[in-house]
Write a protein that holds these residues in place. Structure first.
Motif, short mmCIF file in Angstrom:
data_model
loop_
_atom_site.label_atom_id
_atom_site.label_comp_id
_atom_site.label_asym_id
_atom_site.label_seq_id
_atom_site.Cartn_x
_atom_site.Cartn_y
_atom_site.Cartn_z
N THR A 6 0.82 -1.22 0.00
CA THR A 6 0.00 0.00 0.00
C THR A 6 0.84 1.26 0.00
O THR A 6 0.36 2.33 -0.37
N SER A 7 2.10 1.16 0.42
CA SER A 7 3.00 2.33 0.39
C SER A 7 3.65 2.50 -0.98
O SER A 7 4.26 3.54 -1.23
N LEU A 8 3.53 1.48 -1.85
CA LEU A 8 4.23 1.50 -3.13
C LEU A 8 3.29 1.43 -4.32
O LEU A 8 3.68 1.82 -5.43
N GLN A 9 2.07 0.95 -4.12
CA GLN A 9 1.19 0.67 -5.25
C GLN A 9 0.90 1.94 -6.06
O GLN A 9 1.01 3.06 -5.58
N GLY A 10 0.52 1.72 -7.33
CA GLY A 10 0.24 2.84 -8.20
C GLY A 10 1.47 3.39 -8.90
O GLY A 10 1.38 4.42 -9.58
N ASN A 11 2.63 2.73 -8.72
CA ASN A 11 3.87 3.09 -9.43
C ASN A 11 4.26 1.90 -10.30
O ASN A 11 4.90 0.96 -9.83
N LEU A 12 3.85 1.91 -11.55
CA LEU A 12 4.04 0.73 -12.39
C LEU A 12 5.51 0.45 -12.68
O LEU A 12 5.86 -0.67 -13.06
#
Length: 1014
Positions: free
Chosen positions: A582-588
């Motif tokens: 959840t601290s890293l998601q959304g960075n493909l």
């Protein structure tokens, strides 16, 4: 001086008496008396070096005053000389002594009763020492003392009745800041010439008005009874105190209406009745207090409209009415209070505009109107005054922030206008506030740019612009002063890069820029922020690789960089290797085994990543080719292990289910034999707590609907039965009881009653009443409210609110097919942690000395219908006759794993840090769902040691309780780290509970919508 030398000198003095007669002895005895007195004193700075036994008279000695005619010693003043030791013998030889002042030293032991032999003593000042034991009842027997000050010591016990048997000369008495207790002696009324009385900061109880006849002391000018446990109402009668100038009754349990005839005290200058239980309205008679300069009625339960007659108090300098239920508007005539320096009306229900006339109060330095319903615009001239503090937060103000004057720029230290509807530009000259330390403009509708002048603040430590509708770029000069500790810019429309100058904020420990439109790369200069603990950059458009230098920030507790355009490898050090999805998601483009999608890195050749080198959060691995056989073998072993675990779990569930069925059947059988008593509490007309009957026993109520001091007869045998039992522990057994119906509740109040183990408790009613009254005073939403008590020599009960949702222990460890309640979600677990921390912080920081719990564990955390935590069993060690080794050993056995190590070592000082240790263990238990100590066949698992090891190995998230489902890793990780800090073996290394609350509030996710799914 050696004993032989002293003895020789005494012998010479004695022979001198036998040879030369009485006259020679008189002078020599004063020398001898002072030398004997000096022999008991440690004088590290040799201030008393001039005191020489060879002198014929002490009149030439430092700190000694003599009558110039008779050469007799009349004064000994040793204030602030860093002396220590005991107040020994010898002073009784100074029969002409009028002044004895030993204040501000380190004297210990008890007060020497020999002082009562000084027949001419008028001034006795022993304040600010470390004296202990009780006050000698004979201290004022001579009747000559006019000034007596024993304040700021450790004197204990009740004030003896005989102390004031001969006090007709007494003008000033101060016993403040000691450990004195019990009711005031009735003999105090003998001191009819008393002008100044200070009994503050002790443990006095009862009603001082009736018990001691204070209202009969007609010459009183200053009366301070603050910070005690006095109870009851204050009847009219203070009008007899015609000369009264100062009245301080704050922080007690006084109740009822405010005494209206205080308005008839024409000389009253200070009136402080704050932090009590006063109700009704502010008496209109107070408009006659034209000499009043200080008025504090805060934190009561006052109602009615704001007093419109306030303008008549023309000399008022300090006005504090916060924390009540006042309504209405502020009168326009408030501008007539031209002497006003401080005004606080926060946390009421006031409305309307700020009177424009208030700008005429040119001396105002503090104004606090937060938490009301004020509206309209802020008066233009208000910011031209020389304020230190302006707090207009959480109202409905509109318009823009008015421009300030040079006078404001030179004085303002704190400005809070958050939670309003302010719009427009921020005045550029605001950057000229050279002393400003706190600036909060959050939750407004400014729709403007951040002024570059914000970088000019020389002393600013907190800048909060969250959700203020700011746009544009962040000025590069923002950190020119280097003093910022907290920078919060979340929820705005900032764009462009994060300025490289952010690295100049060397004091920064919270940096939060989430939910903006920031672009570009994360600047390397952030690695210069060595004190940084919280970094939140989520929901922006940041790109590029994360600077590897950020891995060197050792103090980071929480990082969230999700929902950006970052790519490449995570920094190898610090917290980054333990960040969750959840601290890293959304960075493909980020390279992490926790994320799906392409991984882009600027490396000369492809990098092969072994998928089995990283544990997958979902418990799965991905492999191809030859790895499949190894993976299959591993899976078979894994399933075998799970099968054994499943069998054990099933057997345990069966055993628990059988036990539950048996208990249910026993309860049903018991209920058939037991009927709850309806209308068990009879109505009572008396309000005197002294009428407690010892033969039949009485219930004493602290919070009765009709009369807070009423008591009612009740037969405890009606509910102290096995069928009503709901829990128990070291201090006794808890029963559930229905107290019968009334007009408001046909089913009656349901209460919890703890039957105390009498053998360990205080054996005397007055002592028990005093300590329980202190606990009854505690009011906090995260504490179980103490309603009252029942006392007989053989039966002692505490009556508290019944908390319907059981204990936290049952929610964590007693889940079974017969328990339909779902497991606690992370949101509820975090709410429980934060609420418990706030309750403990209230106990530790709102009382002097702090109230310690000593037994923080899930059994003592109860949950209401909304899963809000309420701490029970707090302060019960105050009821023990002594905190002996046997009790502490039982505590270790009943709370194994929660008890701080210093409680096992009598040589270490025990303070509130032992509660912090227990709270740290509680964090681990809530997050992991495991007990603090678990026993296997061959080993013992200590939870905090296991979590510490897993954190160092980078797989700490594997210990998180799977029963709670999804959770935000950017919160869980710092919470686990906080737990390990709280459970440090060294007490001084643990934070205070106030600091724990601050850290938890910083960790808490700022966007409510993100938490709704957890």
């Amino acid at each position: 001086m050696g004993f032989l030398h002293l003895f020789t000198f005494a012998l010479i003095a004695f022979l001198s008496f036998t040879i030369n007669g009485d006259e020679s002895l008189d002078i020599n005895e004063e020398v001898l008396g002072l030398i004997v007195f000096k022999s008991s004193i440690n004088d590290p700075s040799s201030y008393l070096s001039s005191w020489n036994e060879d002198d014929e008279t002490p009149c030439s000695w430092k700190f000694v005053t003599c009558n110039p005619v008779t050469s007799r010693v009349t004064g000994v003043s040793l204030d602030g000389l860093n002396l220590s030791g005991k107040i020994g013998k010898g002073l009784e030889k100074l029969q002409n002594l009028k002044v004895l002042s030993l204040a501000n030293n380190n004297f210990t032991g008890s007060i020497n009763p020999g002082i009562s032999l000084l027949s001419n003593l008028e001034i006795l000042n022993l304040s600010r020492n470390s004296l202990s034991d009780r006050i000698p009842g004979s201290l004022m027997n001579t009747g000559s003392i006019k000034f007596l000050d024993l304040s700021e010591n450790f004197i204990s016990g009740p004030v003896p009745e005989e102390l004031f048997g001969n006090c007709l000369s007494l003008r000033s008495l101060s016993l403040s800041t000691n450990n004195l207790e019990g009711p005031l002696p009735s003999s105090l009324s003998n001191c009819t010439t008393l002008n100044h009385l200070n009994l503050s900061s002790n443990r006095f109880s009862g009603n001082p008005v009736f018990a001691s006849g204070i209202w009969s002391l007609t010459r009183i000018r200053t009366l301070d009874l603050s910070h005690n446990s006095f109870t009851g109402s204050i009847p009219n009668g203070v009008v007899a105190l015609h000369d009264l100038k100062e009245l301080s009754l704050q922080d007690n349990h006084f109740s009822g209406a405010l005494p209206s005839d205080l308005g008839l005290c024409p000389h009253l200058k200070k009136l402080d009745l704050s932090s009590n239980l006063f109700t009704e309205t502010v008496p209109e008679s107070y408009h006659a207090l034209t000499s009043l300069s200080y008025l504090n009625l805060a934190n009561n339960m006052l109602t009615g409209e704001f007093p419109q007659w306030i303008e008549s108090l023309t000399r008022l300098e300090y006005l504090e009415l916060s924390g009540n239920g006042l309504t209405g508007i502020l009168p326009e005539s408030m501008g007539g209070l031209t002497s006003l320096i401080y005004i606080s009306l926060s946390e009421n229900n006031l409305s309307g505009n700020i009177p424009s006339s208030l700008v005429s109060s040119s001396k105002l330095s503090t104004i606090s109107l937060s938490g009301n319903k004020f509206n309209g615009s802020i008066p233009n001239g208000l910011f031209e005054l020389g304020f230190d503090t302006i707090d207009l937060s959480r109202n409905e103000f509109t318009g823009s922030i008015p421009p300030g004057s040079s006078k404001l720029f030179e004085s303002l230290q704190s400005l809070d206008v958050s939670g309003n509807q302010l719009t427009g530009n921020i005045p550029a000259e605001i950057g000229l506030n050279s002393r400003l330390r706190y600036l909060n403009l959050s939750w407004n509708n400014f729709q403007t740019r951040m002024p570059p002048e914000f970088g000019y603040f020389q002393n600013l430590t907190v800048l909060d612009l969250r959700n203020g509708m700011f746009h544009g770029s962040i000025p590069n000069s923002l950190c020119e002063s280097g003093g910022l500790g907290i920078l919060q810019l979340d929820g705005n429309s900032f764009m462009g890069p994060i300025p490289d100058g952010i690295g100049n904020c060397s004091s920064l420990y919270l940096l939060s820029m989430s939910h903006n439109n920031l672009s570009g790369s994360i600047p390397r200069s952030i690695s210069q922020l060595k004190k940084l603990k919280i970094l939140k950059l989520e929901s922006n458009q940041l790109s590029g690789e994360i600077p590897p230098e950020l891995g060197e920030l050792e103090n980071l507790l929480s990082v969230n960089i999700s929902y950006n355009r970052l790519q490449g490898r995570l920094p190898s050090g610090g917290i980054f290797q333990s960040l969750g999805a959840t601290s890293l998601q959304g960075n493909l483009g980020l390279c992490s085994p926790l994320l799906k999608g392409p991984c882009k890195m600027n490396v000369p050749k492809p990098l092969y990543l072994d998928p089995f080198a990283y544990p997958n959060q979902n418990g799965h691995h991905h492999g191809t080719g030859d790895d499949e056989s190894d993976h299959e073998s591993s899976s078979i072993q894994h399933h075998r292990f799970l099968s054994v675990s499943a069998i054990i779990a099933i057997l345990a569930a069966v055993i628990i289910s059988i036990g539950v069925v048996v208990v249910v059947l026993l309860n049903i059988s018991a209920r058939r034999r037991i009927s709850f008593v309806d209308n068990a509490i009879e109505s009572c007309s008396s309000s005197s707590r002294s009428g407690l009957g010892l033969s039949t026993g009485k219930f004493v109520w602290f919070q009765s609907k009709s009369n807070p001091d009423s008591y009612c007869v009740l037969n405890p045998e009606s509910f102290l039965r096995k069928g009503n039992e709901i829990g128990g522990g070291l201090f006794g057994t808890v029963y559930k009881a229905s107290m019968g119906g009334d007009n408001d509740d046909e089913n009656g109040d349901v209460l919890a009653i703890k039957n105390l183990v009498v053998s360990n408790m205080i054996p005397y009613l007055e002592d028990f009443d005093r300590e329980v009254s202190v606990l009854g005073k505690l009011r906090h939403p995260n504490l179980v409210s103490l309603k009252g008590y029942y006392w007989t020599p053989k039966l002692q009960l505490l009556v508290t609110d019944y908390v319907p949702n059981g204990s936290l222990h049952s929610k964590l460890h007693e889940l079974s097919p017969s328990n339909p309640n779902p497991p606690l979600s992370w949101r509820n677990r975090f709410k429980i942690l934060l609420g418990t921390a706030k309750g403990l912080a209230y106990l530790h920081h709102s009382f002097r000395p702090p109230i310690m719990h000593y037994n923080i564990k899930p059994n003592n955390i109860l949950l209401d219908e909304n899963l809000n935590p309420k701490i029970s069993d707090f302060g019960l060690t105050r009821l023990l006759s002594k905190l002996d080794k046997h009790v502490m050993n039982n505590r270790f056995q009943s709370a194994l794993g929660y008890v701080a190590p210093e409680l096992a070592c009598q040589s270490l000082r025990v303070n509130e840090k032992c509660d912090v240790y227990g709270f740290g263990v509680l964090i681990l238990e809530i997050v992991t769902g495991r007990r603090p100590i678990e026993y296997g066949e061959d080993n013992v698992l200590i939870l905090n040691e296991q979590v510490k090891i897993m954190l160092e190995e980078g797989d700490v998230l594997e210990c998180v309780d799977v029963m709670m489902g999804e959770y935000p890793e950017e919160e869980v990780l710092p919470v686990l780290k906080l737990a390990l800090v709280c459970t440090s073996q060294i007490p001084s290394s643990r934070p205070s509970m106030a600091e724990v609350v601050q850290i938890l509030e910083v960790i808490k996710a700022p966007v409510p919508s993100r938490m709704e799914s957890y």
